[in-house]
Write a protein that holds these residues in place. Structure first.
Motif, PDB file in Angstrom:
ATOM      1  N   THR A 170       4.522   2.481  -4.446  1.00 33.05           N
ATOM      2  CA  THR A 170       5.259   3.669  -4.047  1.00 33.05           C
ATOM      3  C   THR A 170       6.179   3.293  -2.895  1.00 33.05           C
ATOM      4  O   THR A 170       5.852   2.400  -2.112  1.00 33.05           O
ATOM      5  N   PRO A 207       6.156  12.007  -5.124  1.00 33.10           N
ATOM      6  CA  PRO A 207       5.026  12.389  -4.269  1.00 33.10           C
ATOM      7  C   PRO A 207       4.006  13.302  -4.945  1.00 33.10           C
ATOM      8  O   PRO A 207       2.840  13.310  -4.561  1.00 33.10           O
ATOM      9  N   LYS A 234       0.374  10.152  -5.645  1.00 31.79           N
ATOM     10  CA  LYS A 234       0.156  10.267  -4.196  1.00 31.79           C
ATOM     11  C   LYS A 234       0.246   8.878  -3.591  1.00 31.79           C
ATOM     12  O   LYS A 234      -0.311   7.921  -4.118  1.00 31.79           O
ATOM     13  N   TYR A 263       5.468   7.133   0.999  1.00 32.62           N
ATOM     14  CA  TYR A 263       6.895   7.132   0.655  1.00 32.62           C
ATOM     15  C   TYR A 263       7.777   6.948   1.886  1.00 32.62           C
ATOM     16  O   TYR A 263       8.984   7.133   1.820  1.00 32.62           O
TER      17      TYR A 263
END
Length: 195
Positions: free
Chosen positions: A109, A184, A188, A191
């Motif tokens: 992420t 997001p 999860k 970021y």
């Protein structure tokens, strides 16, 4: 002639054993079709990964979602895969874990630099690629897989300078039904501050 009898017996025993070992059928549900390297994602680390991206230059993610419109690009490409720039990720978080049912997953992420990849349009709001969504649940692109995992979900959001990908064993850990909600919500993770 007696000398040859033990050799014949040994050959016969070997043939019977070899037939039993090498001719054991594989259950049909254990057979997996081969996936083209240009339709395969992977996450080995934050420096060794592959993503699905548009095949053609300057294409919005949504416009690439048709047969032949997508291709694998990797940090370490092989066999016809495209090459991602070493600075594609501005900030990236690599994480592994276990889902609600205890099955493993791995993810990346973070923030991307869309202008480092000519396949992307920097103003595109993005879209989703996955192994279990699409028409008939066959993936988008159809038949795509993640190395070592049963499922994956990936979102690229060039206008937000953000991307995420998760490979998982349990499809519940890779939701494909939230494709417009953004990284997001779907995955999860960290970021950073993707400006």
């Amino acid at each position: 002639m007696l000398f040859h009898a033990p050799i014949r017996v040994a050959v016969i025993v070997f043939a019977i054993v070899a037939n039993g070992v090498f001719a054991t059928p594989v259950p049909e549900n254990d057979l997996q079709p081969r996936v083209s390297p240009t339709n395969l994602v992977r996450i080995n680390s934050s420096k060794d990964y592959c993503l699905i991206v548009p095949k053609n230059k300057h294409t919005n993610i949504g416009d690439s979602e048709h047969p032949g419109g997508m291709k694998t690009y990797c940090s370490k490409p092989s066999q016809g895969q495209g090459k991602l720039a070493s600075n594609f990720w501005k900030n990236v978080s690599y994480k592994t874990g276990k889902g609600k049912k205890g099955k493993k997953w791995v993810q990346l992420t973070g923030c991307i630099r869309p202008k480092t990849l000519d396949r992307l349009n920097a103003g595109d709001d993005g879209g989703q690629y996955d192994s279990s969504g699409g028409a008939g649940g066959q993936g988008n692109p159809k038949g795509s897989k993640c190395t070592g995992y049963a499922h994956y979900v990936e979102l690229i959001e060039p206008s937000a300078n953000r991307a995420c990908i998760r490979c998982c064993q349990d499809p519940a850990d890779c939701p494909t039904n939230k494709d417009t909600a953004g990284c997001p919500v779907v995955i999860k993770g960290n970021y950073f501050d993707c400006d």
